[in-house]
Design a protein around this motif. Structure first.
Motif, PDB file in Angstrom:
ATOM      1  N   PHE A 151       0.858  -1.191   0.000  1.00 18.44           N
ATOM      2  CA  PHE A 151       0.000   0.000   0.000  1.00 18.44           C
ATOM      3  C   PHE A 151       0.891   1.237   0.000  1.00 18.44           C
ATOM      4  O   PHE A 151       1.852   1.315   0.771  1.00 18.44           O
ATOM      5  CB  PHE A 151      -0.906   0.006   1.226  1.00 18.44           C
ATOM      6  N   PRO A 152       0.574   2.233  -0.848  1.00 21.03           N
ATOM      7  CA  PRO A 152       1.439   3.419  -0.964  1.00 21.03           C
ATOM      8  C   PRO A 152       1.193   4.471   0.110  1.00 21.03           C
ATOM      9  O   PRO A 152       0.836   5.611  -0.176  1.00 21.03           O
ATOM     10  CB  PRO A 152       1.066   3.955  -2.357  1.00 21.03           C
ATOM     11  N   SER A 153       1.393   4.102   1.363  1.00 19.08           N
ATOM     12  CA  SER A 153       1.232   5.073   2.446  1.00 19.08           C
ATOM     13  C   SER A 153       2.437   6.005   2.475  1.00 19.08           C
ATOM     14  O   SER A 153       3.438   5.783   1.792  1.00 19.08           O
ATOM     15  CB  SER A 153       1.112   4.340   3.787  1.00 19.08           C
ATOM     16  N   SER A 154       2.348   7.030   3.293  1.00 18.63           N
ATOM     17  CA  SER A 154       3.445   7.993   3.374  1.00 18.63           C
ATOM     18  C   SER A 154       4.709   7.381   3.962  1.00 18.63           C
ATOM     19  O   SER A 154       5.811   7.880   3.744  1.00 18.63           O
ATOM     20  CB  SER A 154       3.012   9.198   4.229  1.00 18.63           C
ATOM     21  N   SER A 155       4.565   6.277   4.709  1.00 14.93           N
ATOM     22  CA  SER A 155       5.727   5.629   5.328  1.00 14.93           C
ATOM     23  C   SER A 155       6.180   4.385   4.564  1.00 14.93           C
ATOM     24  O   SER A 155       7.048   3.652   5.031  1.00 14.93           O
ATOM     25  CB  SER A 155       5.390   5.233   6.766  1.00 14.93           C
ATOM     26  N   VAL A 210       0.315  -8.827   2.470  1.00 13.97           N
ATOM     27  CA  VAL A 210      -1.122  -8.543   2.417  1.00 13.97           C
ATOM     28  C   VAL A 210      -1.409  -7.552   1.299  1.00 13.97           C
ATOM     29  O   VAL A 210      -0.685  -6.568   1.128  1.00 13.97           O
ATOM     30  CB  VAL A 210      -1.629  -7.969   3.761  1.00 13.97           C
ATOM     31  N   PHE A 211      -2.473  -7.818   0.544  1.00 12.38           N
ATOM     32  CA  PHE A 211      -2.960  -6.903  -0.485  1.00 12.38           C
ATOM     33  C   PHE A 211      -4.393  -6.510  -0.147  1.00 12.38           C
ATOM     34  O   PHE A 211      -5.152  -7.325   0.391  1.00 12.38           O
ATOM     35  CB  PHE A 211      -2.950  -7.563  -1.867  1.00 12.38           C
ATOM     36  N   ILE A 212      -4.765  -5.288  -0.483  1.00 13.08           N
ATOM     37  CA  ILE A 212      -6.146  -4.833  -0.331  1.00 13.08           C
ATOM     38  C   ILE A 212      -6.801  -4.843  -1.699  1.00 13.08           C
ATOM     39  O   ILE A 212      -6.284  -4.262  -2.650  1.00 13.08           O
ATOM     40  CB  ILE A 212      -6.209  -3.419   0.286  1.00 13.08           C
ATOM     41  N   ASP A 213      -7.939  -5.511  -1.794  1.00 11.71           N
ATOM     42  CA  ASP A 213      -8.652  -5.646  -3.063  1.00 11.71           C
ATOM     43  C   ASP A 213      -9.933  -4.812  -3.006  1.00 11.71           C
ATOM     44  O   ASP A 213     -10.943  -5.251  -2.467  1.00 11.71           O
ATOM     45  CB  ASP A 213      -8.974  -7.119  -3.297  1.00 11.71           C
ATOM     46  N   SER A 214      -9.870  -3.585  -3.551  1.00 12.01           N
ATOM     47  CA  SER A 214     -11.032  -2.704  -3.502  1.00 12.01           C
ATOM     48  C   SER A 214     -10.813  -1.510  -4.412  1.00 12.01           C
ATOM     49  O   SER A 214      -9.737  -1.337  -4.976  1.00 12.01           O
ATOM     50  CB  SER A 214     -11.267  -2.210  -2.066  1.00 12.01           C
ATOM     51  N   THR A 215     -11.844  -0.672  -4.538  1.00 13.01           N
ATOM     52  CA  THR A 215     -11.674   0.583  -5.257  1.00 13.01           C
ATOM     53  C   THR A 215     -10.858   1.526  -4.389  1.00 13.01           C
ATOM     54  O   THR A 215     -10.662   1.293  -3.191  1.00 13.01           O
ATOM     55  CB  THR A 215     -13.030   1.237  -5.549  1.00 13.01           C
ATOM     56  N   TRP A 216     -10.391   2.632  -5.005  1.00 10.07           N
ATOM     57  CA  TRP A 216      -9.602   3.588  -4.224  1.00 10.07           C
ATOM     58  C   TRP A 216     -10.440   4.193  -3.104  1.00 10.07           C
ATOM     59  O   TRP A 216      -9.969   4.388  -1.986  1.00 10.07           O
ATOM     60  CB  TRP A 216      -9.050   4.684  -5.126  1.00 10.07           C
TER      61      TRP A 216
END
Length: 323
Positions: A151-155, A210-216
Protein backbone atom coordinates in the motif's frame (compact mmCIF):
# COMPACT_ATOMS: atom_id res chain seq x y z
CA UNK A 1 -13.37 -18.47 -29.78
CA UNK A 2 -14.87 -17.94 -26.32
CA UNK A 3 -17.58 -15.35 -26.24
CA UNK A 4 -17.00 -12.60 -23.76
CA UNK A 5 -20.29 -13.42 -22.06
CA UNK A 6 -18.94 -16.89 -21.23
CA UNK A 7 -16.53 -15.59 -18.61
CA UNK A 8 -18.78 -12.90 -17.17
CA UNK A 9 -21.06 -13.84 -14.31
CA UNK A 10 -24.72 -14.35 -15.14
CA UNK A 11 -25.77 -12.72 -18.40
CA UNK A 12 -23.44 -9.73 -18.27
CA UNK A 13 -20.97 -9.38 -21.12
CA UNK A 14 -17.38 -8.34 -20.54
CA UNK A 15 -18.29 -4.82 -21.63
CA UNK A 16 -20.31 -4.66 -18.42
CA UNK A 17 -17.46 -5.91 -16.28
CA UNK A 18 -15.90 -3.22 -14.13
CA UNK A 19 -12.55 -3.56 -12.47
CA UNK A 20 -10.67 -1.02 -10.45
CA UNK A 21 -6.93 -0.87 -10.50
CA UNK A 22 -5.03 -1.63 -7.33
CA UNK A 23 -3.07 1.07 -5.58
CA UNK A 24 -0.20 -1.33 -4.97
CA UNK A 25 2.34 -0.02 -7.47
CA UNK A 26 1.81 3.70 -7.12
CA UNK A 27 3.07 6.46 -4.93
CA UNK A 28 -0.38 8.05 -4.77
CA UNK A 29 -0.70 9.63 -1.31
CA UNK A 30 -3.20 8.02 1.03
CA UNK A 31 -6.51 9.79 1.34
CA UNK A 32 -6.98 10.43 -2.39
CA UNK A 33 -10.51 9.15 -2.96
CA UNK A 34 -10.82 9.68 -6.69
CA UNK A 35 -11.93 6.66 -8.68
CA UNK A 36 -13.46 6.05 -12.09
CA UNK A 37 -13.41 3.26 -14.67
CA UNK A 38 -14.03 3.05 -18.37
CA UNK A 39 -15.77 0.57 -20.61
CA UNK A 40 -13.73 -0.16 -23.73
CA UNK A 41 -11.50 2.92 -23.84
CA UNK A 42 -10.68 4.61 -27.10
CA UNK A 43 -7.00 4.49 -26.18
CA UNK A 44 -7.03 0.71 -25.56
CA UNK A 45 -3.63 -0.46 -26.82
CA UNK A 46 -3.96 -2.89 -29.72
CA UNK A 47 -0.42 -4.18 -29.41
CA UNK A 48 1.49 -7.41 -29.73
CA UNK A 49 0.95 -10.01 -27.03
CA UNK A 50 2.33 -8.46 -23.80
CA UNK A 51 2.72 -11.97 -22.36
CA UNK A 52 4.96 -13.26 -25.15
CA UNK A 53 8.04 -15.01 -23.83
CA UNK A 54 6.45 -15.78 -20.47
CA UNK A 55 6.13 -19.33 -19.14
CA UNK A 56 2.33 -19.43 -19.19
CA UNK A 57 0.65 -22.79 -19.75
CA UNK A 58 -1.53 -23.66 -22.74
CA UNK A 59 -5.04 -22.22 -22.77
CA UNK A 60 -6.40 -25.11 -24.84
CA UNK A 61 -8.39 -26.49 -21.90
CA UNK A 62 -10.17 -23.15 -21.44
CA UNK A 63 -10.81 -22.76 -25.15
CA UNK A 64 -12.21 -26.28 -25.49
CA UNK A 65 -14.63 -26.11 -22.57
CA UNK A 66 -18.19 -25.55 -23.76
CA UNK A 67 -20.82 -24.03 -21.49
CA UNK A 68 -20.83 -23.79 -17.73
CA UNK A 69 -20.67 -26.40 -14.98
CA UNK A 70 -21.77 -26.76 -11.38
CA UNK A 71 -19.23 -26.23 -8.65
CA UNK A 72 -19.00 -29.51 -6.71
CA UNK A 73 -18.82 -27.57 -3.43
CA UNK A 74 -21.50 -24.87 -3.66
CA UNK A 75 -23.34 -26.23 -6.75
CA UNK A 76 -23.43 -22.80 -8.37
CA UNK A 77 -23.11 -22.46 -12.15
CA UNK A 78 -19.54 -21.47 -13.00
CA UNK A 79 -17.14 -21.14 -15.91
CA UNK A 80 -13.64 -22.67 -15.47
CA UNK A 81 -13.42 -22.05 -11.71
CA UNK A 82 -15.61 -21.20 -8.75
CA UNK A 83 -14.92 -17.67 -7.54
CA UNK A 84 -16.76 -18.38 -4.28
CA UNK A 85 -14.95 -21.58 -3.33
CA UNK A 86 -11.69 -20.63 -5.08
CA UNK A 87 -11.34 -23.96 -6.84
CA UNK A 88 -10.91 -25.27 -10.37
CA UNK A 89 -13.96 -27.09 -11.71
CA UNK A 90 -13.66 -30.87 -11.90
CA UNK A 91 -13.65 -30.86 -15.72
CA UNK A 92 -10.40 -28.90 -15.71
CA UNK A 93 -8.58 -30.69 -12.90
CA UNK A 94 -5.11 -31.68 -14.01
CA UNK A 95 -5.35 -29.44 -17.09
CA UNK A 96 -4.72 -26.12 -15.34
CA UNK A 97 -1.21 -25.31 -14.04
CA UNK A 98 -0.72 -24.54 -10.37
CA UNK A 99 1.80 -22.17 -8.80
CA UNK A 100 3.79 -22.48 -5.59
CA UNK A 101 4.64 -19.10 -4.09
CA UNK A 102 7.64 -18.44 -1.84
CA UNK A 103 5.59 -16.51 0.70
CA UNK A 104 2.06 -16.62 2.09
CA UNK A 105 -0.40 -14.12 0.62
CA UNK A 106 -3.53 -12.67 2.23
CA UNK A 107 -5.92 -10.60 0.14
CA UNK A 108 -8.40 -8.43 2.03
CA UNK A 109 -11.40 -7.93 -0.20
CA UNK A 110 -14.07 -5.27 0.28
CA UNK A 111 -17.50 -6.89 0.85
CA UNK A 112 -19.07 -4.82 -1.93
CA UNK A 113 -16.65 -6.09 -4.55
CA UNK A 114 -18.13 -8.56 -7.02
CA UNK A 115 -16.32 -11.89 -6.68
CA UNK A 116 -17.09 -12.90 -10.26
CA UNK A 117 -15.25 -9.87 -11.64
CA UNK A 118 -12.20 -9.99 -9.39
CA UNK A 119 -8.69 -10.81 -10.62
CA UNK A 120 -7.74 -11.37 -6.98
CA UNK A 121 -9.63 -14.65 -7.29
CA UNK A 122 -7.12 -15.73 -9.95
CA UNK A 123 -4.37 -15.70 -7.32
CA UNK A 124 -6.34 -17.95 -4.97
CA UNK A 125 -7.26 -20.35 -7.78
CA UNK A 126 -3.78 -20.59 -9.29
CA UNK A 127 -1.89 -20.76 -5.97
CA UNK A 128 -4.37 -22.36 -3.53
CA UNK A 129 -1.71 -23.47 -1.04
CA UNK A 130 -0.26 -19.98 -0.78
CA UNK A 131 -3.14 -17.51 -1.13
CA UNK A 132 -6.11 -16.81 1.13
CA UNK A 133 -8.87 -14.30 0.39
CA UNK A 134 -10.66 -12.67 3.33
CA UNK A 135 -13.82 -10.55 3.14
CA UNK A 136 -13.42 -7.35 5.16
CA UNK A 137 -13.85 -6.80 8.11
CA UNK A 138 -12.38 -10.30 8.45
CA UNK A 139 -8.60 -9.90 8.77
CA UNK A 140 -6.36 -12.79 9.88
CA UNK A 141 -4.08 -12.49 12.89
CA UNK A 142 -0.97 -10.67 11.70
CA UNK A 143 2.44 -10.65 13.36
CA UNK A 144 3.38 -7.02 12.85
CA UNK A 145 7.10 -7.80 12.61
CA UNK A 146 6.64 -10.58 10.03
CA UNK A 147 4.12 -9.02 7.62
CA UNK A 148 4.18 -6.31 4.95
CA UNK A 149 1.19 -4.55 3.42
CA UNK A 150 1.39 -3.52 -0.23
CA UNK A 151 0.00 0.00 0.00
CA UNK A 152 1.44 3.42 -0.96
CA UNK A 153 1.23 5.07 2.45
CA UNK A 154 3.44 7.99 3.37
CA UNK A 155 5.73 5.63 5.33
CA UNK A 156 5.93 2.93 2.63
CA UNK A 157 9.34 1.67 1.54
CA UNK A 158 10.47 -0.44 -1.39
CA UNK A 159 11.33 -4.13 -1.15
CA UNK A 160 14.86 -3.19 -2.13
CA UNK A 161 15.07 -0.92 0.92
CA UNK A 162 13.92 -3.78 3.14
CA UNK A 163 16.49 -6.08 1.56
CA UNK A 164 19.26 -3.59 2.32
CA UNK A 165 18.15 -3.44 5.94
CA UNK A 166 18.18 -7.21 6.31
CA UNK A 167 21.11 -9.22 7.55
CA UNK A 168 23.44 -10.74 4.96
CA UNK A 169 25.02 -14.12 5.79
CA UNK A 170 27.86 -13.30 3.39
CA UNK A 171 29.22 -10.79 5.91
CA UNK A 172 30.55 -11.26 9.42
CA UNK A 173 31.72 -8.99 12.23
CA UNK A 174 35.11 -9.14 13.91
CA UNK A 175 35.80 -8.46 17.59
CA UNK A 176 35.80 -4.70 16.99
CA UNK A 177 32.42 -4.82 15.26
CA UNK A 178 33.90 -4.17 11.82
CA UNK A 179 32.10 -5.95 9.00
CA UNK A 180 34.24 -8.20 6.86
CA UNK A 181 33.22 -10.11 3.76
CA UNK A 182 33.74 -13.85 3.83
CA UNK A 183 36.43 -15.12 1.48
CA UNK A 184 35.19 -16.22 -1.92
CA UNK A 185 36.83 -18.42 -4.51
CA UNK A 186 35.78 -16.11 -7.36
CA UNK A 187 37.26 -13.00 -5.73
CA UNK A 188 39.47 -12.29 -8.74
CA UNK A 189 36.83 -12.99 -11.39
CA UNK A 190 35.60 -10.07 -13.52
CA UNK A 191 32.40 -8.29 -12.40
CA UNK A 192 30.36 -9.81 -15.24
CA UNK A 193 31.24 -13.35 -14.20
CA UNK A 194 30.38 -12.54 -10.59
CA UNK A 195 27.02 -11.10 -11.63
CA UNK A 196 26.16 -14.26 -13.55
CA UNK A 197 26.88 -16.34 -10.45
CA UNK A 198 25.01 -13.96 -8.16
CA UNK A 199 22.50 -15.66 -5.87
CA UNK A 200 21.04 -13.33 -3.23
CA UNK A 201 21.61 -14.50 0.32
CA UNK A 202 19.55 -11.79 2.03
CA UNK A 203 17.09 -13.15 4.55
CA UNK A 204 13.66 -11.52 4.08
CA UNK A 205 12.48 -9.70 7.22
CA UNK A 206 8.89 -10.91 6.65
CA UNK A 207 7.10 -14.16 5.78
CA UNK A 208 3.71 -12.89 4.72
CA UNK A 209 2.31 -10.19 2.42
CA UNK A 210 -1.12 -8.54 2.42
CA UNK A 211 -2.96 -6.90 -0.49
CA UNK A 212 -6.15 -4.83 -0.33
CA UNK A 213 -8.65 -5.65 -3.06
CA UNK A 214 -11.03 -2.70 -3.50
CA UNK A 215 -11.67 0.58 -5.26
CA UNK A 216 -9.60 3.59 -4.22
CA UNK A 217 -12.59 5.03 -2.34
CA UNK A 218 -12.94 1.83 -0.33
CA UNK A 219 -9.23 1.28 0.21
CA UNK A 220 -8.77 4.17 2.62
CA UNK A 221 -11.34 2.77 5.02
CA UNK A 222 -9.70 -0.66 5.07
CA UNK A 223 -6.17 0.74 5.37
CA UNK A 224 -7.14 2.81 8.42
CA UNK A 225 -8.27 -0.30 10.29
CA UNK A 226 -6.34 -0.39 13.57
CA UNK A 227 -5.16 -3.93 12.81
CA UNK A 228 -2.92 -2.47 10.08
CA UNK A 229 -1.64 0.35 12.28
CA UNK A 230 1.84 -1.04 12.93
CA UNK A 231 2.27 -3.07 9.74
CA UNK A 232 5.11 -2.01 7.43
CA UNK A 233 3.81 -0.78 4.07
CA UNK A 234 5.74 -1.44 0.86
CA UNK A 235 5.47 -0.14 -2.69
CA UNK A 236 6.39 -1.95 -5.87
CA UNK A 237 8.79 -0.72 -8.49
CA UNK A 238 7.08 0.81 -11.47
CA UNK A 239 5.32 -1.60 -13.86
CA UNK A 240 2.82 -0.85 -16.62
CA UNK A 241 -0.62 -2.40 -16.45
CA UNK A 242 -1.97 -4.51 -19.31
CA UNK A 243 -5.49 -4.25 -17.95
CA UNK A 244 -8.13 -3.38 -20.52
CA UNK A 245 -10.04 -0.92 -18.32
CA UNK A 246 -7.82 1.89 -17.16
CA UNK A 247 -8.92 4.42 -14.57
CA UNK A 248 -9.71 7.83 -15.96
CA UNK A 249 -6.89 10.28 -15.35
CA UNK A 250 -4.67 7.66 -13.68
CA UNK A 251 -1.20 6.62 -14.89
CA UNK A 252 -0.57 3.24 -16.49
CA UNK A 253 1.28 1.95 -13.44
CA UNK A 254 -2.01 1.36 -11.61
CA UNK A 255 -2.09 -2.44 -11.60
CA UNK A 256 -4.93 -4.94 -11.37
CA UNK A 257 -4.61 -7.00 -8.17
CA UNK A 258 -3.33 -10.13 -9.90
CA UNK A 259 -0.71 -8.01 -11.68
CA UNK A 260 0.39 -6.55 -8.34
CA UNK A 261 0.72 -10.02 -6.78
CA UNK A 262 2.75 -11.18 -9.78
CA UNK A 263 5.12 -8.22 -9.78
CA UNK A 264 5.59 -8.51 -6.01
CA UNK A 265 6.68 -12.13 -6.48
CA UNK A 266 9.13 -11.12 -9.20
CA UNK A 267 10.77 -8.54 -6.95
CA UNK A 268 10.77 -10.89 -3.98
CA UNK A 269 12.40 -13.64 -6.03
CA UNK A 270 15.15 -11.42 -7.42
CA UNK A 271 15.95 -9.88 -4.02
CA UNK A 272 15.62 -12.85 -1.67
CA UNK A 273 15.87 -16.05 -3.74
CA UNK A 274 17.83 -15.73 -6.97
CA UNK A 275 18.78 -12.78 -9.15
CA UNK A 276 17.97 -14.93 -12.20
CA UNK A 277 14.21 -15.36 -12.64
CA UNK A 278 13.07 -18.59 -14.32
CA UNK A 279 9.38 -17.89 -14.97
CA UNK A 280 8.05 -19.96 -12.07
CA UNK A 281 5.32 -17.42 -11.13
CA UNK A 282 4.18 -16.58 -14.66
CA UNK A 283 1.12 -18.81 -14.43
CA UNK A 284 -0.35 -16.45 -11.85
CA UNK A 285 -1.43 -14.60 -15.01
CA UNK A 286 -2.91 -17.74 -16.63
CA UNK A 287 -6.56 -16.65 -16.59
CA UNK A 288 -5.73 -12.95 -16.82
CA UNK A 289 -3.71 -13.40 -20.01
CA UNK A 290 -6.48 -15.47 -21.60
CA UNK A 291 -9.16 -12.88 -20.82
CA UNK A 292 -6.82 -10.18 -22.12
CA UNK A 293 -6.59 -12.00 -25.45
CA UNK A 294 -10.38 -12.44 -25.68
CA UNK A 295 -10.98 -8.73 -25.13
CA UNK A 296 -8.19 -7.72 -27.50
CA UNK A 297 -9.40 -10.04 -30.26
CA UNK A 298 -12.95 -8.74 -29.82
CA UNK A 299 -11.85 -5.13 -30.20
CA UNK A 300 -9.77 -5.93 -33.27
CA UNK A 301 -12.76 -7.68 -34.85
CA UNK A 302 -15.08 -4.76 -34.09
CA UNK A 303 -12.59 -2.32 -35.57
CA UNK A 304 -12.27 -4.39 -38.75
CA UNK A 305 -16.04 -4.46 -39.08
CA UNK A 306 -16.37 -0.78 -38.24
CA UNK A 307 -18.66 -1.54 -35.31
CA UNK A 308 -16.32 -0.56 -32.50
CA UNK A 309 -17.90 2.13 -30.34
CA UNK A 310 -15.79 2.88 -27.27
CA UNK A 311 -17.78 3.56 -24.15
CA UNK A 312 -17.13 7.12 -22.97
CA UNK A 313 -15.30 7.38 -19.63
CA UNK A 314 -17.72 7.39 -16.73
CA UNK A 315 -17.01 9.66 -13.82
CA UNK A 316 -19.91 8.39 -11.77
CA UNK A 317 -19.06 6.52 -8.62
CA UNK A 318 -18.87 2.81 -9.40
CA UNK A 319 -20.27 0.61 -6.65
CA UNK A 320 -19.70 -2.83 -8.10
CA UNK A 321 -16.02 -2.73 -8.87
CA UNK A 322 -13.30 -5.25 -8.23
CA UNK A 323 -9.59 -5.53 -8.64
Amino acid sequence: MEKESDFADGNQSSSKMHESVTNSATTEPEGNNQHATTGLPEHFPITDNPFAGMSIGSHDALHDQVGRSKCPSCHASRKWYCYTCFRILDELKGKIPQVELPIKVDIIKHPRELEGKSTAVHAAVMAPSSVNVHIYPCIPDLEKDKVVLVFPSSSAVSLQDLAKQSSNPETSSDENGSVARKPNDDEDEPPVAKKQKCNPKVVPPFNRVVFIDSTWNQTAGIFRDERFREIQCVILRSAKTTFWRRQVGKPNNYLATIEAVYHFMLEYHELFIDSEYDGRYDNLLYFYSYLHKIVQDSIKKQKREGSFKPKPPSRKKQREVTV
